[in-house]
Design an enzyme around this catalytic site. Structure first.
Site, mmCIF file in Angstrom:
data_model
loop_
_atom_site.group_PDB
_atom_site.id
_atom_site.type_symbol
_atom_site.label_atom_id
_atom_site.label_comp_id
_atom_site.label_asym_id
_atom_site.label_seq_id
_atom_site.Cartn_x
_atom_site.Cartn_y
_atom_site.Cartn_z
ATOM 1 N N CYS A 332 -41.757 9.375 -20.151
ATOM 2 C CA CYS A 332 -40.689 10.311 -19.792
ATOM 3 C C CYS A 332 -41.045 11.793 -19.966
ATOM 4 O O CYS A 332 -40.880 12.580 -19.021
ATOM 5 C CB CYS A 332 -39.404 10.011 -20.560
ATOM 6 S SG CYS A 332 -39.292 8.393 -21.297
ATOM 7 N N ARG A 361 -48.019 1.034 -27.950
ATOM 8 C CA ARG A 361 -47.109 1.098 -29.096
ATOM 9 C C ARG A 361 -47.675 0.218 -30.207
ATOM 10 O O ARG A 361 -48.157 -0.890 -29.952
ATOM 11 C CB ARG A 361 -45.703 0.632 -28.717
ATOM 12 C CG ARG A 361 -45.033 1.559 -27.727
ATOM 13 C CD ARG A 361 -43.635 1.131 -27.340
ATOM 14 N NE ARG A 361 -43.120 1.967 -26.253
ATOM 15 C CZ ARG A 361 -41.974 1.758 -25.619
ATOM 16 N NH1 ARG A 361 -41.208 0.742 -25.980
ATOM 17 N NH2 ARG A 361 -41.595 2.561 -24.643
ATOM 18 N N GLN A 379 -46.060 0.119 -17.548
ATOM 19 C CA GLN A 379 -44.667 0.055 -17.111
ATOM 20 C C GLN A 379 -44.557 0.361 -15.622
ATOM 21 O O GLN A 379 -45.321 1.173 -15.095
ATOM 22 C CB GLN A 379 -43.827 1.086 -17.875
ATOM 23 C CG GLN A 379 -43.747 0.853 -19.367
ATOM 24 C CD GLN A 379 -42.973 1.959 -20.061
ATOM 25 O OE1 GLN A 379 -43.204 3.135 -19.816
ATOM 26 N NE2 GLN A 379 -42.054 1.584 -20.933
ATOM 27 N N ASP A 381 -42.579 2.325 -14.260
ATOM 28 C CA ASP A 381 -41.652 3.333 -14.749
ATOM 29 C C ASP A 381 -41.324 4.333 -13.653
ATOM 30 O O ASP A 381 -42.161 4.646 -12.823
ATOM 31 C CB ASP A 381 -42.326 4.046 -15.924
ATOM 32 C CG ASP A 381 -41.337 4.720 -16.845
ATOM 33 O OD1 ASP A 381 -40.128 4.491 -16.674
ATOM 34 O OD2 ASP A 381 -41.779 5.462 -17.738
ATOM 35 N N HIS A 383 -38.547 7.981 -12.979
ATOM 36 C CA HIS A 383 -37.470 8.859 -13.420
ATOM 37 C C HIS A 383 -36.896 9.570 -12.207
ATOM 38 O O HIS A 383 -37.645 10.104 -11.379
ATOM 39 C CB HIS A 383 -37.982 9.855 -14.455
ATOM 40 C CG HIS A 383 -38.444 9.180 -15.709
ATOM 41 N ND1 HIS A 383 -39.753 8.789 -15.910
ATOM 42 C CD2 HIS A 383 -37.746 8.781 -16.805
ATOM 43 C CE1 HIS A 383 -39.842 8.190 -17.084
ATOM 44 N NE2 HIS A 383 -38.654 8.167 -17.642
ATOM 45 N N LYS A 463 -27.298 3.012 -21.484
ATOM 46 C CA LYS A 463 -28.171 2.320 -20.533
ATOM 47 C C LYS A 463 -27.565 1.007 -20.057
ATOM 48 O O LYS A 463 -26.701 0.412 -20.705
ATOM 49 C CB LYS A 463 -29.543 2.057 -21.145
ATOM 50 C CG LYS A 463 -29.555 1.090 -22.311
ATOM 51 C CD LYS A 463 -30.985 0.890 -22.828
ATOM 52 C CE LYS A 463 -30.995 0.005 -24.074
ATOM 53 N NZ LYS A 463 -32.363 -0.226 -24.585
ATOM 54 N N HIS A 509 -33.655 7.294 -16.276
ATOM 55 C CA HIS A 509 -34.841 6.515 -16.618
ATOM 56 C C HIS A 509 -34.616 5.116 -16.056
ATOM 57 O O HIS A 509 -33.580 4.505 -16.335
ATOM 58 C CB HIS A 509 -35.011 6.401 -18.132
ATOM 59 C CG HIS A 509 -35.042 7.700 -18.864
ATOM 60 N ND1 HIS A 509 -36.153 8.145 -19.541
ATOM 61 C CD2 HIS A 509 -34.081 8.656 -19.047
ATOM 62 C CE1 HIS A 509 -35.882 9.303 -20.117
ATOM 63 N NE2 HIS A 509 -34.637 9.637 -19.830
#
Length: 636
Positions: A332, A361, A379, A381, A383, A463, A509
């Site tokens: 992000c 992580r 991911q 991912d 945005h 979320k 997100h």
């Protein structure tokens, strides 16, 4: 007089004197009732209702009712263990998905061989039908009692409870346990249970603390549900993605790179097919793809708020050129940097920025599990930077895309959870009120039904969590959509509005798969390795019966390869029966078998995975059918 409103029936009753749930419920309802919800708080049926209130009956048929029964079973197991092994100390015993566990401190090493005796004692306790009796104690009374019986872990728990909170204990027969409750009326309400496994567990999850022994169990409403669950477990074991991956040569994980995946050729082919499929969907839905660094300085993580929230799970690189760097755990803040690289106008919004971002992580070693929980992952991912008034339309578009992807990947049952503000969060209540209101309106606009998941939002915004149901009925939380008013402001993102002034964008997100690694693990287990033709790492294997067919098989292989078919040719000297078994165990959807007769007639014998039948066909017809099947696939 106490005035009670029954929420389900919108009926009001008045009672004089002491009143409990037992006094308010009719015999037919009472038989299935497990507890009450009194003005939103869970109550035992025996607990006194002290003021005018609205109540909701929690029944065994409810998920919450089943959870309470599992809590009962945890206490019953603790009592059974204490009666069988009196020197054992009890620690904590919560419910978990599909069951419960209890942690014990003892010099004895528990094994599954102990389960028969423990289960027998549990059945005796259940048969005795002991009432669960709630008592409110003072802190001193609780400490004196548990110290007196040598339960030091209970004393430790008491010391961590705020002094403002009441301490409650529950009795069942001679067994007393510290517990917030609630419980069902008696031990006899537990009808079907089974102990499952033993594992080690550190006290309070601290690797420097004492090692306890954890006994896991499962409990259900009746024996039919229990048996169905055990059958699902048996089927899940057959579908274990780690075992199937070994058979299909997809990937491996080893000690020299704990929690990270070594993708083999077949596995990486599957990975790339999935990535290409998602990339095509993103392009068709107005996303631009970006790539951001893996190593980012501490200053950015501090500014975004992730340093305080995720520091323990981040891999930190020592000082480098006077800067402390961290391997990114999420994408992000990096996407905001790309947004900030230009001055944006309201006319540019929404900007949908996607990345197949590699993140790391520092998950605990005990939580790692094949592809399902890893330390290094990618991911899908993205945005979406938009104006507040665009949240609805962007949510609707995203939900449509997500449902389309899930359906084409073979998942048609989806549930949605709405997660609101957590206790520890960034931003003030006014910002959270706006964010939650905006997301709720968008959910309604998208026509989604949802279940409230209180307090489980991200630290920067509420979320949606999208939960898939797989082929054997298991739920997997994968996709997410989060509304974030906070991060753009923290990182000074702005656009020029129609009024010529600077405004902070809203940041959505969103992810569909979540992580490639975990989603591929889910796909492997969902299909038991038998992927649909478009997704299969190898779509076709050509097997020769005799070396005289090698040239013909090679010719076919080369033609199909140029046409984009993922094909293998097995020209080895092994017997054809062995080749068929080998490639069937590798879950290849279609086998073409060629021998002298096929060479002479330009034919192939077609065998589909899972079938004993072989059908003879001209090569031309079989190739046309193969290509048509691939092109008609949803993922083409």
């Amino acid at each position: 007089m106490i005035r009670i409103t029954f929420s389900a029936e919108q009926k009001v009753e008045e009672y004089s004197g002491r009143v409990t749930g037992f006094d308010t419920l009719q015999p037919g309802v009472l038989k299935e009732a497990v507890a009450l919800k009194v003005n939103g708080e869970l109550y035992d049926l025996s607990r006194e209702i002290e003021s005018d209130t609205e109540i909701e009956v929690i029944q065994l048929s409810d998920e919450m009712g089943l959870d309470i029964i599992r809590h009962d079973a945890a206490h019953i197991m603790a009592q059974a263990v204490k009666e069988l092994f009196p020197n054992t100390q009890v620690a904590i015993g919560p419910t978990i998905q599909d069951g419960f566990y209890y942690d014990f401190a003892t010099d004895r090493t528990f094994t599954t061989d102990d389960f028969a005796a423990i289960e027998k004692k549990m059945k005796e306790i259940i048969k005795s039908n002991h009432r669960f009796v709630r008592e409110v104690w003072t802190r001193k009374q609780a400490i004196d009692f548990f110290s007196g019986i040598g339960e030091k872990y209970k004393v430790d728990i008491i010391s961590s409870i705020p002094e403002s909170e009441n301490l409650t204990v529950y009795r069942q027969g001679d067994f007393v346990d510290l517990c917030r409750g609630p419980h069902s009326p008696s031990t006899g309400r537990v009808k079907a249970f089974k102990l499952m496994k033993v594992a080690g567990a550190y006290w309070r999850g601290d690797a420097n603390g004492p090692m306890l022994q954890r006994i896991y169990g499962t409990a259900w409403r009746n024996k039919d549900e229990l048996n169905a669950y055990l059958e699902r477990l048996e089927e899940a074991e057959k579908r274990d993605h780690r075992k199937i991956a070994k058979d299909m040569d997809l990937f491996h994980i080893q000690e020299e790179a704990v929690g990270q995946v070594f993708w083999h050729e077949q596995g990486y082919t599957l990975y790339n097919v999935l990535e290409s499929y998602i990339r095509k969907k993103l392009i068709n839905n107005g996303y631009t793809e970006v790539k951001t660094p893996i190593l980012v300085s501490k200053e950015l993580w501090e500014k975004s708020g992730h340093w305080d929230k995720f520091r323990e799970n981040m891999f930190i690189v020592d000082e480098f050129e006077s800067k402390k760097l961290a391997i990114k755990p999420m994408n992000c803040p990096c996407h905001v940097q790309i947004f900030n690289s230009h001055t944006r106008s309201y006319r540019n919004l929404p900007i949908r920025m996607a990345e197949f971002g590699t993140c790391h992580r520092n998950e605990s070693s005990g939580s790692l599990h094949g592809l399902m929980r890893v330390r290094g992952f990618t991911q899908d991912d993205a945005h979406i930077f938009c104006m507040e008034e665009q949240i609805n339309s962007e949510t609707v578009k995203f939900c449509g895309l997500l449902k389309e992807v899930y359906s084409e990947l073979g998942f048609n049952e989806i549930s949605v959870k709405f997660s609101d503000r957590p206790n520890i969060r960034a931003g003030d209540d006014e910002v959270w009120d706006r964010a939650e209101k905006a997301l709720l309106e968008a959910v309604r606009e998208a026509g989604l039904s949802y279940e409230l998941n209180p307090g489980e939002g991200a630290f920067y915004g509420p979320k949606l969590e999208f939960v898939l149901k797989d082929a054997i009925g298991r739920n997997w939380q994968c996709g997410t959509l989060q509304v974030d008013f906070i991060l753009p402001k923290r990182l000074e993102a702005f656009y020029i509005g129609a009024d010529g002034q600077k405004h902070h964008p809203v940041m959505l997100h969103r992810a569909i798969l979540g992580t490639f690694e975990r989603f591929i693990g889910i796909l492997i287990e969902h299909y038991a390795g038998k992927f649909p033709l478009w997704l299969a790492p190898t779509q076709l294997a050509i097997l020769t019966v005799t070396s005289e067919a090698d040239d013909y098989a090679t010719e076919i292989y080369n033609i199909l390869k140029k046409q984009g078919v993922r094909v293998k040719a097995d020209l080895t000297n092994e017997k054809i029966s062995y080749k068929i078994r080998l490639h069937s165990s590798n879950k290849i959807p279609i086998l073409w078998i060629v021998g002298k007769n096929e060479v002479a007639g330009k034919m192939v014998s077609v065998r589909n995975l899972g079938s004993e039948k072989q059908e003879s066909s001209s090569y031309k017809k079989a190739a046309e059918l193969l290509l048509k099947s691939i092109n008609l696939s949803q993922g083409s």
